[in-house]
Each structure stands twice: as C-alpha cells, then as structure tokens.
Motif scaffolding. Sequence first.
Motif, short mmCIF file in Angstrom:
data_model
loop_
_atom_site.label_atom_id
_atom_site.label_comp_id
_atom_site.label_asym_id
_atom_site.label_seq_id
_atom_site.Cartn_x
_atom_site.Cartn_y
_atom_site.Cartn_z
N ARG A 63 0.50 -1.05 -0.43
CA ARG A 63 0.16 -0.21 0.09
C ARG A 63 1.06 1.39 -0.24
O ARG A 63 1.70 1.36 0.67
CB ARG A 63 -0.86 0.03 0.98
N GLU A 95 -2.90 5.54 -3.94
CA GLU A 95 -4.18 5.80 -3.04
C GLU A 95 -3.01 7.60 -2.92
O GLU A 95 -2.30 7.85 -2.69
CB GLU A 95 -4.17 6.25 -1.75
N VAL A 96 -3.30 8.82 -4.27
CA VAL A 96 -3.02 9.63 -4.84
C VAL A 96 -4.22 10.96 -3.86
O VAL A 96 -5.23 10.52 -3.55
CB VAL A 96 -3.06 10.13 -6.31
N VAL A 97 -3.43 11.53 -2.33
CA VAL A 97 -4.23 12.68 -1.90
C VAL A 97 -3.45 13.97 -1.95
O VAL A 97 -2.43 13.77 -1.91
CB VAL A 97 -4.78 12.14 -0.57
N ALA A 98 -3.96 15.16 -2.12
CA ALA A 98 -3.09 16.59 -2.36
C ALA A 98 -3.86 17.08 -0.81
O ALA A 98 -4.80 17.28 -1.11
CB ALA A 98 -3.02 16.09 -3.00
N PRO A 99 -3.15 18.16 -0.74
CA PRO A 99 -4.27 19.69 0.42
C PRO A 99 -4.53 20.34 -1.74
O PRO A 99 -3.78 19.98 -2.27
CB PRO A 99 -3.11 20.11 0.83
N THR A 105 3.11 23.78 4.87
CA THR A 105 2.43 22.76 6.20
C THR A 105 0.84 22.84 6.03
O THR A 105 0.88 21.00 6.44
CB THR A 105 2.05 23.03 7.42
N ILE A 108 1.36 18.02 5.54
CA ILE A 108 1.67 17.16 6.67
C ILE A 108 0.20 16.54 7.69
O ILE A 108 0.72 15.03 7.72
CB ILE A 108 1.83 18.10 7.94
N PRO A 109 -1.03 16.86 6.94
CA PRO A 109 -1.98 15.97 7.74
C PRO A 109 -2.58 14.29 6.98
O PRO A 109 -2.52 13.30 6.95
CB PRO A 109 -3.18 16.86 7.29
N PHE A 110 -2.05 15.25 5.40
CA PHE A 110 -1.40 13.98 4.51
C PHE A 110 -0.46 12.72 4.85
O PHE A 110 -1.15 11.50 4.95
CB PHE A 110 -1.74 14.02 3.11
N ASP A 112 0.65 12.52 8.11
CA ASP A 112 0.42 11.54 9.49
C ASP A 112 -1.05 10.62 9.31
O ASP A 112 -1.34 9.77 9.79
CB ASP A 112 -0.10 13.11 10.21
N ALA A 113 -1.77 10.86 8.35
CA ALA A 113 -3.32 9.93 8.07
C ALA A 113 -2.62 8.61 7.73
O ALA A 113 -2.63 7.61 7.71
CB ALA A 113 -3.79 10.60 7.17
N GLN A 116 -1.33 7.05 10.63
CA GLN A 116 -1.99 6.73 10.70
C GLN A 116 -2.86 5.37 10.17
O GLN A 116 -3.48 4.08 10.71
CB GLN A 116 -3.58 7.16 11.10
N GLN A 117 -2.91 4.55 8.98
CA GLN A 117 -2.97 4.29 8.39
C GLN A 117 -2.56 2.85 7.74
O GLN A 117 -2.22 2.24 7.03
CB GLN A 117 -2.95 4.41 6.50
N ARG A 138 8.91 10.57 11.40
CA ARG A 138 8.02 10.04 12.64
C ARG A 138 7.63 8.61 11.90
O ARG A 138 7.26 7.48 11.54
CB ARG A 138 6.49 10.68 12.80
N TYR B 47 -8.73 3.08 9.88
CA TYR B 47 -7.83 3.05 10.71
C TYR B 47 -8.43 4.54 11.41
O TYR B 47 -7.73 5.18 11.97
CB TYR B 47 -6.99 3.73 9.94
N ALA B 53 -3.94 7.56 18.23
CA ALA B 53 -3.14 9.01 16.97
C ALA B 53 -4.05 9.43 17.10
O ALA B 53 -3.95 11.34 16.68
CB ALA B 53 -4.20 7.89 15.74
N ASN B 57 -2.95 13.71 17.03
CA ASN B 57 -3.41 14.20 15.67
C ASN B 57 -3.94 15.60 16.10
O ASN B 57 -4.07 17.35 16.16
CB ASN B 57 -3.73 13.96 14.50
N ARG B 60 -1.90 19.38 16.43
CA ARG B 60 -1.63 20.11 14.45
C ARG B 60 -3.04 21.03 14.81
O ARG B 60 -3.21 21.38 13.88
CB ARG B 60 -2.52 19.31 12.77
N LEU B 250 7.04 22.35 13.65
CA LEU B 250 8.15 22.03 12.49
C LEU B 250 8.89 21.98 12.30
O LEU B 250 9.83 21.66 12.06
CB LEU B 250 7.06 23.24 11.62
N VAL B 301 -9.78 12.77 5.98
CA VAL B 301 -8.11 13.20 5.63
C VAL B 301 -7.74 11.46 5.60
O VAL B 301 -7.20 10.59 4.23
CB VAL B 301 -7.26 13.96 6.14
N ILE B 302 -7.98 10.66 6.78
CA ILE B 302 -8.15 9.35 6.98
C ILE B 302 -8.81 9.30 6.27
O ILE B 302 -8.25 7.44 5.19
CB ILE B 302 -8.66 8.66 8.28
N ASN B 306 -9.41 14.36 -1.01
CA ASN B 306 -8.50 16.00 -0.84
C ASN B 306 -9.09 17.16 -0.45
O ASN B 306 -10.36 16.64 0.21
CB ASN B 306 -8.92 15.59 -2.90
N GLY B 307 -8.03 17.95 -0.54
CA GLY B 307 -7.99 18.77 0.23
C GLY B 307 -9.07 19.43 -0.49
O GLY B 307 -9.72 20.68 0.73
#
Lengths: 366, 341
Positions: A63, A95-99, A105, A108-110, A112-113, A116-117, A138, B47, B53, B57, B60, B250, B301-302, B306-307
């Motif tokens: 993955r 899997e493609v994800v983006a802000p 910054t 960063i959430p992506f 961290d996710a 977590q996954q 991390r 997840y 987690a 989190n 942030r 950061l 996000v999990i 997308n954003g």
Amino acid sequence: MRKVRRSMGLVAIAASATMILAACGGNESSSEETAAEAATEEAVVAEETVEEAPAEGGGEALRVTYIPKNLGNPYFDAIVKGFNEAAPGLNMTVEVVAPAQAGATDQIPFIDAAIQQQVDAIAISPNDLDALCPSLKRAMEAGITVLTVNGDTAPDCREASITPVDFSQLGRYLVDLTAEVTGGEGEWAFLSATSTAPDQNSWLEAAAEYISSGESPAGLTLVDTVYGDDQPDKSATEAQALLTKYPDLAAINAPTTVGIAAAAQVLSQSPRKGQVQVTGLGTPNQMREFIKDGTVQKFALWDPALQGTIAANLIVGLQNGSIVAGEDVAFEVPGVGERIMAGADRLIIAGPPQEFDASNIDDFDF
Amino acid sequence: MSRMVMQDVSDSVVSRPAPWFSRAVPYLPSIVILIAAMIYGTVSSPYFLNFTALLVNTGRYVEIGLLALALTVVIVNGDIDLSVASNLAVSAATMGLMVEGGVAVEIAALAALAVGVGLGAINAIFIVGLGLPSLVVTLATLALYRGLAQIMLGDNAVTAYPDEFVGADQVSVLGEAVRVPMPLVMFLGFAVLFSFLLTRTNFGLSCYLTGSNQKAALFSGIKTDRTRATAFLLAGLMAGAAAVMLTSRLGSTLSNVGLGLELLAITVVVLGGTDIFGGRGTILGTVIALFAVMAVRESLVISNVNGQVQDAVVGVILIVAIVVPIAVTRWKSRAATRRLR
C-alpha cells in the motif's frame, strides 16, 4: 436555582462528551469488527488487482500513498500515471491524496494520515524543504518507506529522492538543443523567467561556461538574454523586441514553460515564422499547436511519468530488501534501465531530457 | 455599576431562566457535527478509531485553538482581528532570528510572546486609540505583519532550533501509556483561563456589555476602550504562544508560516456559537467547535478525501451551523408571537 440549572446543562454536555470519548476508547470490539470488514473488502479489491495483474501472485499488495504538491495539475497527474501503470505488475495499490493549497504545512495532515493507515510507503512531492521533516521522520520510524519525488526535503527525512533530470547538465543541453534546431549556425538569445529565478539562472550560468569553454558549437553566437518574468504578456513583448532588435536572429531559447509558449505565440503570427526557431523547455499540452503549425520544430522537458515508474519499482525493492538505500547504490528498473542513488544525498536522476517534436508530441498529455 | 445594568446583563447574557436544552442550542451544531464526523470516520476507514492517533493529532489543531480562544473574546467585544496569523509569522520570525543569532531558545520564545503582544498593541492603538474599524485596521496589519515577516526572513528558512525544543507536540504528559500530548493540555489550560476570564471577572462582563451595545455600555460606566484594547493584547499574546507551538512542531520557520490560519480560527469561533456581531459567545462553544472541526478534518483525511473536498465540506458545515440556530430562533420567536395573539 438558575445557577443549578446552568451547571446541570454543563453536566449534560460533559456527560455527552464523555460518552463520545468512551465510544472512541472503549468499543474496541466494534472497531475490530469494522477493521475486519474493511480487511475483507480490501481482500476483494486485492483479488481483483491480482486477476488483472499476471505477475507476482500471493502476498498482500503493497500500500503506497503518493502526495503531490496539489491536485488538478497535469504535471503531477503524469507522475501519478507513471505510478498507476507500474502498480498492477508490482502487486501494489497507490492512493493519491493532496491538499487544496501548496502551502508549506498543508501536506502534513496527509502524511500523518498515511502513518495512521500503516501504509507501506509514502512518496511525496514536498512543498517545503524543512517543515515536513518531523512528520516524514515519524513515518520512517514507523517502518514506512519514504521517497521524495520531483522536489526534495532535507536528505535525512527520506530514504532517497527522485529528480526528473540532471539539472547540472541542463545549461549545456540547452545550447546543444539550440544548435540542433538552427543547424549550428547563427545568432540566438535566451528568453528567461525572472532575473532572480534560481533554477533558470543556474542553467544560464552553466550555458555561459559551456560557451566560453570553447566546446560549444562554434557557429552559434549568444547575442542577448532577456527576462519575461514568467508572465505571458511580458514574455511576448520581450520576444517581439528580440525579433526587432536582431534581424538575423536564428533562434530564441526559452528555458521556461511560460516563456516558450509566449515566444511561440509571437512567432506563429510573425512573417519570420520558420526563419527564427523557438526552442527551450515547455509542456506538450501548451506547445502542441505550435508544433502542429510548424512554428516550433523541437523543444524539451522531461517525462514526469518516468519518476512515478522509478518510484514504484524502487519502493518494491526497498520493501522486499533487494535494494538497500545508500550512497551510490545502483538498482535496476525493469523496462527503464539502471539508476543510481548518487552521493551521500541519494539523489536519483530519472532520465535524460525528453525531447518533443511532431513525431511524438501526441504521446504525451501534461 | 448600577443595578439596572446588572439586570440587563443577566437578561441578555446567560442567566435567563430557560430549559437547559435551549441554552445548549449554541453548542448543538458543533456537538452534532462532532458526533456525525466520528461516525463517518469510523464507518469509512478502519484506521480512524485509533484513540492514541486521534489524541496525538490534536497537536496540529492547537495553534488554531489558541488563536480561536483569544478571537472569541475579540468577537464577543464586537471586534475582529484578522491579523493574528500574520502576527504569528512575525513572532515566529523574531524567535527564529534570535535562535540563529545564538540566543537561548527559552529567551527567544519569551521574545516571541512579547512581539505578539506588541503587534496586538499596535492594532489596539489604531482601533481603540484612533477609533478606526477593527476590520479595516486588522485587514491592513494582516498584510503589513506578513510583509514584515517576509522582510525579516526573506526566502530563508530558520532550522537552527535545538533538538530538545523541536517536537513538543509529540511529548506526552502522562508518559507513553496514555499519549496525552502536551499541546492539548496547554490548550485546555488556556481554555479554562479564558473561560474564567469571560464568565467570572468584571472584564468578561464588560466584554459582553461592550459587544451587546457599545454606546450603552460606555454610558453605563463600562471602560469599553480598555476592554477592547485588552482583547487585542490577548489576541497578540495567543499569536505569540501559537508561534512558539507551531515552531516547535515544525522545527523550522518560514515567512509564510501559518498562512490563512486566521480564517480557520474564525471558523471555529463562529461554529462554536459566538455571534459574529458581538455580545454573545462562550469559550466552551469554541472548544467544542475546535474538536468538531478536528473530527471532520481527521475523518476526511483518513478516508483519503482530497484537500479541495475537505474545504468544501467545512464550508457547507459552517453555513448549516449558522443557518440552523438562526432558523430555530426565528421559529421560536414566531411561535411566541402566535401565542401572544
């Protein structure tokens, strides 16, 4: 009395909050069920993937999460295409994800996710050199393979970095490209981005060194360098000015996608179309019409998809242990060839510049 | 303070005798959103429901939370401060340059707080001292402070922070067994302080009065100027505190740090039931709203959303959260009118 009622309200809210928290913490059995269900679903998906993919049966699919700078950008879509074409043969899901924004910054959430996954690998085109480092470190501590693609972070925040082309050779290449389209004779000029653009300036400098070294094609004379500031209007004005100023001009070389498109636009409507060549660095989608109408013979960039292909193959190697990231480690990419993690920074050059002309421009979409 | 005023306040602010559920109305949207997001996250990703987690989190969102606490006070006063995120950038830049110059990180952090308060004071001088609208002044200082940060740092990133300072967001207060991250505890501590300030002090009372009707408050002997100025200083202080937190998280500083954070913080405040026109709002509401926004973002996000879609979802939620309470109020007042007939 009033006070009592008010505190009762607070207690009620606190109680409901506790219930929510309890629901998070306590109900592990139900969360396991959910996980099991999802795992079954995933297994079904994986089976389908295996059916489609003839190679590498058995074992769970790797993955991978790829995080481009942002979405809806054809350039990064091409990198994704490279991933997706390689993935089925490698027993890999991407899997493609983006802000939404390309802020320092926002990715960063992506990251961290993805941690977590518990994904196997993260490939990222980072928006910032430093800010993502704590999250990426991390991820590596959690055993996730981390690669940077088309952009980099500090070297200790990823295992290796894939860069589209050898930028140190690009200045020399641009001169040779000009020689190729002009037949090696005549006056030519650079139409660059801004006078402070670090990338373009380093290429221009390298080109100047190449010319003064005497190794460059002798028939070419670089007569001017102008700056279009990466604005279409300003670039067009500068291109027009070059045509007026140098009646014998043989070529304009614009090592910027905005500049080359603007120069081609000017030339396509000029009586000197065909006499003056436009070349440099551009994207196929922006330049297609000018190749088709004969204004432009040949220009270059790199093939972003190649970075996705290399990343996908490298991830498999790093995961199964056949490749160990390190200084000057060479590895084989099936169908592409051998690549090297050059130097202590483990920088992988994806390939030579990709040239585009009438014969191949329709093979590219970015 | 006259008895009349006190009577007024108790009527308009909090203590009107009403059933508890009607007083919970301002919190209802965030609570519903929080629960809905938790359910969505649990259903859509195996997840999501990872307590550790989720707790980690929160780190942030703490910067947004700190700004939102102070903005609650500013907005209750009937003002707005759009410059908090730019203030954060200048505070962070100051800290970065000092650390780069060899100053101890603790001193640099205190300097960041001082700069934050100082920039808040500049806002206060223009808004309260010169009587200019806070929207206009802080719109200007939003650009001014961000520009200042860019002048201070240029395109350079400061990364010279000592290792022990970097990563405070990963530090657990209760050890490894239950990972309660330090920023979350800090945020909740500040929340209690701010809540005390708004509900148990004369300053808090002045805030609600000023925000309800500034002229009436002034004529009733409330020091509205001092109240409003204090709120801008608090906003500056929180911007400085958020700068320190963000820098630690950061491990580096860029001039564009925290870009757009002011809008996220205002979103939280409004979602938490604070009236954007002033006079009403609670810290509890802001805290619940922060967790609601966090649950929404984290569940999306999990689930690999997308954003752009995330932003759109938050936008829709905000509209609904504002429309529902207004609709309920209208419906209730109409029902009351009907009863009178």
